[in-house]
Write a protein that holds these residues in place. Sequence first.
Motif, mmCIF file in Angstrom:
data_model
loop_
_atom_site.group_PDB
_atom_site.id
_atom_site.type_symbol
_atom_site.label_atom_id
_atom_site.label_comp_id
_atom_site.label_asym_id
_atom_site.label_seq_id
_atom_site.Cartn_x
_atom_site.Cartn_y
_atom_site.Cartn_z
ATOM 1 N N GLY A 86 35.824 -47.254 -16.326
ATOM 2 C CA GLY A 86 36.751 -47.765 -15.313
ATOM 3 C C GLY A 86 37.789 -46.790 -14.811
ATOM 4 O O GLY A 86 38.789 -47.196 -14.213
ATOM 5 N N VAL A 87 37.574 -45.494 -15.034
ATOM 6 C CA VAL A 87 38.534 -44.501 -14.548
ATOM 7 C C VAL A 87 38.333 -44.328 -13.044
ATOM 8 O O VAL A 87 37.254 -43.923 -12.605
ATOM 9 N N SER A 116 40.240 -36.344 -14.534
ATOM 10 C CA SER A 116 40.708 -35.066 -15.040
ATOM 11 C C SER A 116 39.559 -34.433 -15.819
ATOM 12 O O SER A 116 38.406 -34.839 -15.649
ATOM 13 N N CYS A 117 39.876 -33.520 -16.699
ATOM 14 C CA CYS A 117 38.821 -32.771 -17.383
ATOM 15 C C CYS A 117 38.301 -33.429 -18.652
ATOM 16 O O CYS A 117 37.262 -33.021 -19.161
ATOM 17 N N HIS A 118 39.011 -34.399 -19.192
ATOM 18 C CA HIS A 118 38.524 -35.073 -20.398
ATOM 19 C C HIS A 118 38.965 -36.531 -20.385
ATOM 20 O O HIS A 118 39.915 -36.910 -19.697
ATOM 21 N N GLY A 143 38.679 -25.087 -22.516
ATOM 22 C CA GLY A 143 39.695 -24.643 -23.459
ATOM 23 C C GLY A 143 40.931 -25.534 -23.477
ATOM 24 O O GLY A 143 41.494 -25.807 -24.535
ATOM 25 N N CYS A 144 41.359 -26.007 -22.312
ATOM 26 C CA CYS A 144 42.566 -26.839 -22.277
ATOM 27 C C CYS A 144 42.322 -28.187 -22.956
ATOM 28 O O CYS A 144 43.242 -28.765 -23.536
ATOM 29 N N CYS A 145 41.091 -28.666 -22.913
ATOM 30 C CA CYS A 145 40.763 -29.925 -23.604
ATOM 31 C C CYS A 145 40.952 -29.749 -25.114
ATOM 32 O O CYS A 145 41.482 -30.632 -25.790
ATOM 33 N N VAL A 157 46.778 -38.872 -16.462
ATOM 34 C CA VAL A 157 47.486 -37.799 -15.779
ATOM 35 C C VAL A 157 46.430 -37.154 -14.888
ATOM 36 O O VAL A 157 45.557 -36.432 -15.374
ATOM 37 N N PRO A 158 46.464 -37.475 -13.589
ATOM 38 C CA PRO A 158 45.457 -36.912 -12.688
ATOM 39 C C PRO A 158 45.563 -35.384 -12.601
ATOM 40 O O PRO A 158 46.653 -34.822 -12.678
#
Length: 151
Positions: free
Chosen positions: A74-75, A81-83, A40-42, A116-117
């Motif tokens: 490359g993250v 994070s979630c997305h 939902g936050c995505c 933003v981790p």
Amino acid sequence: MMITLKPWNTLLLGVWLSMVAAAQPASAAEATVYKSPTCGCCGKWVEHLRENGFQVTVTDMPNEPLKKLKAERGVPSKLASCHTAVVEGYVVEGHVPADVIKRLLGERPQVVGIAVPGMPIGSPGMEGRVKQPYKILSFDAQGNTSLYDSR
């Protein structure tokens, strides 16, 4: 018939053309967001981008392919994070504010992306009564990070 412009006419023409160009709306940056279909936050973060002028395409995917995509892009795992989004070639990981993405696109630093981790409360898509301070980090191809901004 040939028209000859005097220097001041050329200057006025240049000013006028600049004003016309500035009045034209800038083309919206395109963002492709990869996320879990149940997050939902995505979805709220996607709306934040749209409200700030981004053209957003959403691709829902299960967690394992999403983890693989993050690694391929490359993250660094410590920034996950979630997305994950791709905006004009840059990777944007997590709840990065739209104004920071616009700054990134304007500055064009030599980085893979920004992140933003985690999921800090108060970041776009994670609004709440309390607002946690958080960092926006840039990262390069070797996984090195630097502070890009903070809120």
